[in-house]
Design a protein around this motif. Structure first.
Motif, PDB file in Angstrom:
ATOM      1  N   VAL A   5      18.170   3.541  10.440  1.00  0.00           N
ATOM      2  CA  VAL A   5      17.286   2.518   9.968  1.00  0.00           C
ATOM      3  C   VAL A   5      16.693   2.531   8.629  1.00  0.00           C
ATOM      4  N   PRO A   6      15.975   1.540   8.048  1.00  0.00           N
ATOM      5  CA  PRO A   6      15.574   1.602   6.687  1.00  0.00           C
ATOM      6  C   PRO A   6      14.194   2.349   6.644  1.00  0.00           C
ATOM      7  N   GLY A   7      14.103   3.172   5.484  1.00  0.00           N
ATOM      8  CA  GLY A   7      12.756   3.937   5.381  1.00  0.00           C
ATOM      9  C   GLY A   7      11.751   3.161   5.202  1.00  0.00           C
ATOM     10  N   VAL A   8      10.618   3.926   5.240  1.00  0.00           N
ATOM     11  CA  VAL A   8       9.357   3.289   5.092  1.00  0.00           C
ATOM     12  C   VAL A   8       8.684   3.535   3.700  1.00  0.00           C
ATOM     13  N   GLU A   9       8.265   2.685   2.981  1.00  0.00           N
ATOM     14  CA  GLU A   9       7.905   2.966   1.664  1.00  0.00           C
ATOM     15  C   GLU A   9       6.345   2.450   1.598  1.00  0.00           C
ATOM     16  N   PRO A  10       5.482   3.359   1.884  1.00  0.00           N
ATOM     17  CA  PRO A  10       3.683   3.219   1.960  1.00  0.00           C
ATOM     18  C   PRO A  10       3.569   2.653   0.682  1.00  0.00           C
ATOM     19  N   GLN A  11       2.833   1.667   0.740  1.00  0.00           N
ATOM     20  CA  GLN A  11       1.918   1.289  -0.723  1.00  0.00           C
ATOM     21  C   GLN A  11       0.522   1.435  -0.645  1.00  0.00           C
ATOM     22  N   SER A  12      -0.181   0.727   0.289  1.00  0.00           N
ATOM     23  CA  SER A  12      -1.717   0.835   0.333  1.00  0.00           C
ATOM     24  C   SER A  12      -2.002   2.245   0.874  1.00  0.00           C
ATOM     25  N   PRO A  13      -3.321   2.649   0.498  1.00  0.00           N
ATOM     26  CA  PRO A  13      -3.795   3.846   1.010  1.00  0.00           C
ATOM     27  C   PRO A  13      -3.673   4.046   2.626  1.00  0.00           C
ATOM     28  N   ASP A  14      -3.978   2.758   3.237  1.00  0.00           N
ATOM     29  CA  ASP A  14      -3.859   2.771   4.779  1.00  0.00           C
ATOM     30  C   ASP A  14      -2.194   3.305   5.320  1.00  0.00           C
TER      31      ASP A  14
END
Ligand SMILES: CC(C)(COP(=O)(O)OP(=O)(O)OC[C@H]1O[C@@H](n2cnc3c(N)ncnc32)[C@H](O)[C@@H]1OP(=O)(O)O)[C@@H](O)C(=O)NCCC(=O)NCCS
Length: 149
Positions: free
Chosen positions: A111-120
């Motif tokens: 599966v594609p990775g997760v790239e968090p952007q926001s602090p949440d």
């Protein structure tokens, strides 16, 4: 939600909320992974307040973390009385599911990775890693205990 889904106390049965959360998480997992994904585990389900017959229930979900083929999906469930649209939605439940993306043969697929952007998003990723490490540690401890017994 309707009276058909009520328990003996007249509130909505917890299992109905689990099913709703699972369905929402599944939709998010399938969108993120671009194909079929199955529930592998329900890591945590917290019921924070009762849901009443007639409440309008809304679910919100996102991918918190992704591994090679598994994903943690966080779900928030909110309820509002059907006849009080100006009343603030109440946070009634939270759940963390692990979904695994599968191919046509039912085997795990990447599966594609997760790239968090926001602090949440960063916080959710970090908390998902904590849940995962506890899950793995618990499993290892139980397996070790079984070997010893
Ligand atoms: C989920 C399933 C595809 C995993 O198959 P598997 O042969 O164990 O796959 P793998 O050992 O290659 O593991 C694949 C991934 O699933 C994860 N996984 C497997 N079982 C898990 C569990 N119980 N909890 C959390 N993660 C799990 C692994 O950590 C791995 O993650 P990664 O690829 O991100 O590192 C398989 O167990 C299955 O089909 N289960 C039934 C699913 C189903 O029917 N759900 C509906 C329930 S009513």
């Amino acid at each position: 939600m309707s009276a058909r889904e009520a328990n003996l106390l007249g509130n909505i049965h917890g299992g109905e909320i689990v099913k709703l959360a699972d369905s929402t998480a599944g939709a998010v997992a399938q969108r993120h992974s671009g194909g079929p994904a199955v529930t592998a585990a329900l890591d945590e389900m917290a019921f924070l307040a009762p849901v009443h017959v007639g409440d309008i229930v809304r679910t919100y979900a996102q991918v918190n973390w992704a591994g090679r083929s598994s994903m943690e999906i966080g779900v928030r469930v909110e309820a509002q009385p059907w006849d009080e649209p100006s009343r603030e939605q109440l946070h009634v439940a939270s759940a963390y599911f692990v979904f695994v993306a599968i191919d046509a043969e039912g085997r795990a697929r990447d599966v594609p990775g997760v790239e968090p952007q926001s602090p949440d998003e960063v916080r959710r990723l970090h908390e998902a890693e904590i849940r995962r490490s506890h899950r793995l540690a618990r499993r290892a401890e139980i397996e070790a205990a079984r070997r010893e017994s």
